[in-house]
Structures are given as C-alpha cells and as structure tokens.
Design an enzyme around this catalytic site. Structure first.
Site, PDB file in Angstrom:
ATOM      1  N   ASP A  44     -47.089  37.076  -8.980  1.00  0.00           N
ATOM      2  CA  ASP A  44     -48.489  36.668  -8.884  1.00  0.00           C
ATOM      3  C   ASP A  44     -49.189  37.401  -7.747  1.00  0.00           C
ATOM      4  O   ASP A  44     -50.402  37.253  -7.552  1.00  0.00           O
ATOM      5  CB  ASP A  44     -48.638  35.152  -8.765  1.00  0.00           C
ATOM      6  CG  ASP A  44     -47.924  34.554  -7.562  1.00  0.00           C
ATOM      7  OD1 ASP A  44     -47.348  35.306  -6.759  1.00  0.00           O
ATOM      8  OD2 ASP A  44     -47.943  33.310  -7.429  1.00  0.00           O
ATOM      9  N   SER A  45     -48.441  38.241  -7.038  1.00  0.00           N
ATOM     10  CA  SER A  45     -49.046  39.174  -6.081  1.00  0.00           C
ATOM     11  C   SER A  45     -50.020  40.119  -6.774  1.00  0.00           C
ATOM     12  O   SER A  45     -50.797  40.807  -6.104  1.00  0.00           O
ATOM     13  CB  SER A  45     -47.955  39.984  -5.372  1.00  0.00           C
ATOM     14  OG  SER A  45     -47.044  40.549  -6.304  1.00  0.00           O
ATOM     15  N   ASP A  83     -43.561  35.568 -12.652  1.00  0.00           N
ATOM     16  CA  ASP A  83     -43.946  34.443 -11.799  1.00  0.00           C
ATOM     17  C   ASP A  83     -44.695  33.368 -12.584  1.00  0.00           C
ATOM     18  O   ASP A  83     -45.527  33.685 -13.446  1.00  0.00           O
ATOM     19  CB  ASP A  83     -44.866  34.927 -10.663  1.00  0.00           C
ATOM     20  CG  ASP A  83     -44.133  35.086  -9.342  1.00  0.00           C
ATOM     21  OD1 ASP A  83     -43.063  34.488  -9.170  1.00  0.00           O
ATOM     22  OD2 ASP A  83     -44.667  35.810  -8.477  1.00  0.00           O
ATOM     23  N   LYS A 113     -40.032  32.717 -12.487  1.00  0.00           N
ATOM     24  CA  LYS A 113     -39.812  32.380 -11.077  1.00  0.00           C
ATOM     25  C   LYS A 113     -40.856  31.356 -10.649  1.00  0.00           C
ATOM     26  O   LYS A 113     -42.022  31.462 -11.027  1.00  0.00           O
ATOM     27  CB  LYS A 113     -39.920  33.619 -10.186  1.00  0.00           C
ATOM     28  CG  LYS A 113     -39.680  33.307  -8.695  1.00  0.00           C
ATOM     29  CD  LYS A 113     -39.609  34.562  -7.847  1.00  0.00           C
ATOM     30  CE  LYS A 113     -40.956  35.172  -7.556  1.00  0.00           C
ATOM     31  NZ  LYS A 113     -41.817  34.283  -6.722  1.00  0.00           N
ATOM     32  N   GLU A 115     -41.994  28.774  -7.073  1.00  0.00           N
ATOM     33  CA  GLU A 115     -41.838  28.586  -5.643  1.00  0.00           C
ATOM     34  C   GLU A 115     -41.499  27.139  -5.319  1.00  0.00           C
ATOM     35  O   GLU A 115     -41.976  26.206  -5.976  1.00  0.00           O
ATOM     36  CB  GLU A 115     -43.127  28.986  -4.920  1.00  0.00           C
ATOM     37  CG  GLU A 115     -43.482  30.456  -5.084  1.00  0.00           C
ATOM     38  CD  GLU A 115     -44.751  30.840  -4.342  1.00  0.00           C
ATOM     39  OE1 GLU A 115     -45.298  29.978  -3.603  1.00  0.00           O
ATOM     40  OE2 GLU A 115     -45.216  31.987  -4.496  1.00  0.00           O
ATOM     41  N   GLU A 182     -38.051  34.524   1.351  1.00  0.00           N
ATOM     42  CA  GLU A 182     -39.158  35.299   1.921  1.00  0.00           C
ATOM     43  C   GLU A 182     -39.455  34.880   3.353  1.00  0.00           C
ATOM     44  O   GLU A 182     -39.625  33.693   3.645  1.00  0.00           O
ATOM     45  CB  GLU A 182     -40.425  35.149   1.072  1.00  0.00           C
ATOM     46  CG  GLU A 182     -41.607  35.950   1.633  1.00  0.00           C
ATOM     47  CD  GLU A 182     -42.774  36.084   0.681  1.00  0.00           C
ATOM     48  OE1 GLU A 182     -43.781  36.721   1.077  1.00  0.00           O
ATOM     49  OE2 GLU A 182     -42.689  35.579  -0.452  1.00  0.00           O
TER      50      GLU A 182
END
Length: 277
Positions: A44-45, A83, A113, A115, A182
């Site tokens: 999602d970057s 993501d 993925k 978080e 991270e």
C-alpha cells in the site's frame, strides 16, 4: 524455480536469505522476475510512490487489486504478496476474509499481507482457514502512523520489545507463514528471527532477519520526497531519467527528433496527387 510458501519456509530452514521488493506494475514486475527476486510485495506504499498521498491511509481495495493484478500478469516464478489496505480488515473478521478473498481472486496473487499483531490474530486465523496464505507485519506499521505519532522505531524499551515479541508469537500461532519486521532494533529482530519458525522479512530491522524488503523506488533513487535511514541506493535511476527527459525535450524543440530514420515512407506521386486536391 517457482517460489512458494513451501520453498520460502525451506529457505528459512536452510539459512538461505530471501529477497523481496515492492512493485506496482507489469513492466517492473517482469524486470524483477528476470532478476530472480524471490518475493514481490504489492504494497500500500503505492499510495506514496504511485498516487502521491502523504501516507497509505487513502489507499483502497480497488487500488490494490488494480496494481496487484498488473504485477501478477508480469510474473511466473516470483511469489506475489498484496497488501490489505487500511480498514479492509480492521472492522471485523468477516470483512478481513471477504476482502482477502476478493484480493486473491481478482489479482491472482499468492498471499495477502496485513498489519498488526495480537489485535488481528483472529483475522489472520480466519483468512488462513479460508485457504489464503498470510504475511503478517509488526513493529512500525504505517497504517497506524497517527497512533504512533509519526514514523518511529518501535520496541526500544523492555515493555515495547516484549510486546513485539509476543505479537510475533501470536501471528505465528494464528497461521501466518511469514512476517515483516519494520523499524525495530536489529538485535530484537535477530532474536525474533531466531525464535520463530516462519521467515522474518526485515525493513529497517538489521541483518539478522531471514530476508529483506525495500521499496523499489527508494533503492533505485526514483522516489525522492524522503529517504528512510535504512534505505541503500543501488542505482540513481532518477537522475538518469531526468537527463533522458531533458535530452528528449531539447531534441523535440530543436527539431532533431524525430529524424528521417524514425519516420515512414509514402510514394511521392501520392503526395503530389493529394497536394493538387
């Protein structure tokens, strides 16, 4: 050789390091495939690097599917992870499974993925039970940037480090087959990597992880809004691209481009007849 959940777990067992890069488009995915990168993260970057947002929070499931499908069309052997964006899984376990399933079906990716640690372990468990491989993400989780008060290293105190370690245990127990660490201290990341049976992929987490991931525009000098401390620049494509754009601009304005060799011919008699009309 095709990268799979089984082959990546085997790399962890044998101590072979795992390479991972972000990617958001077909052409770049083909280049990474040629370079034999093990894993691609459609992160999602893309909110920062492709869409120009100040953070990742505005990215949607549709954005992830659009870019994820393009990447998957450019790969055969690379393991592609997509993501799950902000609020696509946090509201409920049901939302998590539905959106994970949609991402998997509509992109053709190999895993999703999400978080978070203990707070999303039931979400992870349900997604895995639905037959979808999951990569977890703990430490500095960008979707929680507002809660953290900025992009800050996590786990520097004993209490915070213990929480990250417990998060790692929780996501492993829930069924995640790998985890991104991270912006955590290198020694903590190494300890977690030693204790877990699943691969750890570090970003700003030192060399003790089982693999590494970087945003490709960062490591190639294409994205320059900011450069995190942990980034190593392997090429300066940004400067090369700017110079190429300038050269093109100059030749267009001078008339040097396009030259005769880059044009197409037509019989002069046809042109003469058309000129008389």
């Amino acid at each position: 050789m095709k990268n799979t959940v089984a082959s990546l777990l085997k790399m962890k067992e044998t101590g072979e390091k795992i390479s991972m890069l972000t990617c958001y488009d077909y052409s770049t995915a083909k280049l990474m495939e040629s370079a034999e990168i093990n894993m691609i993260l459609v992160g999602d970057s893309l909110g920062n690097t492709m869409l120009g947002y100040p953070d990742t929070l505005a990215v949607t499931v549709d954005d992830m599917i659009h870019h994820g499908a393009a990447v998957c069309r450019g790969t055969e052997n690379t393991f592609v992870v997509v993501d799950m964006p902000f609020m696509s899984y946090q509201p409920s376990v049901y939302d998590a499974v539905v959106n994970a399933g949609r991402i998997m079906k509509e992109t053709g990716c190999n895993a999703v993925k999400l978080e978070g640690g203990a707070a999303v372990k039931e979400h992870i468990r349900a997604i895995v039970d639905a037959g979808i491989p999951v990569v977890a993400h703990i430490g500095m989780t960008p979707q929680s940037v507002n809660a953290f008060g900025g992009f800050k290293v996590q786990g520097k105190t004993e209490e915070a480090a213990a929480k990250i370690l417990q998060d790692a245990y929780d996501i492993q127990e829930a069924g995640a087959f790998a985890v991104v660490l991270e912006c955590v201290p290198s020694k903590l990341a190494a300890l977690i990597s030693e204790k877990l049976m699943i691969p750890t992929i570090g970003i700003g987490a030192g060399d003790g992880c089982d693999g590494q991931v970087l945003v490709w525009q960062d490591m190639m000098g294409v994205f320059s809004d900011y450069v995190p401390k942990f980034v190593k620049r392997y090429a300066d494509l940004g400067e090369i691209m700017v110079n190429g754009f300038k050269a093109y601009d100059g030749e267009v304005k001078s008339g040097a481009f396009p030259d005769e060799a880059r044009g197409f011919k037509i019989d002069d008699e046809i042109i003469a007849k058309l000129a008389d009309k």
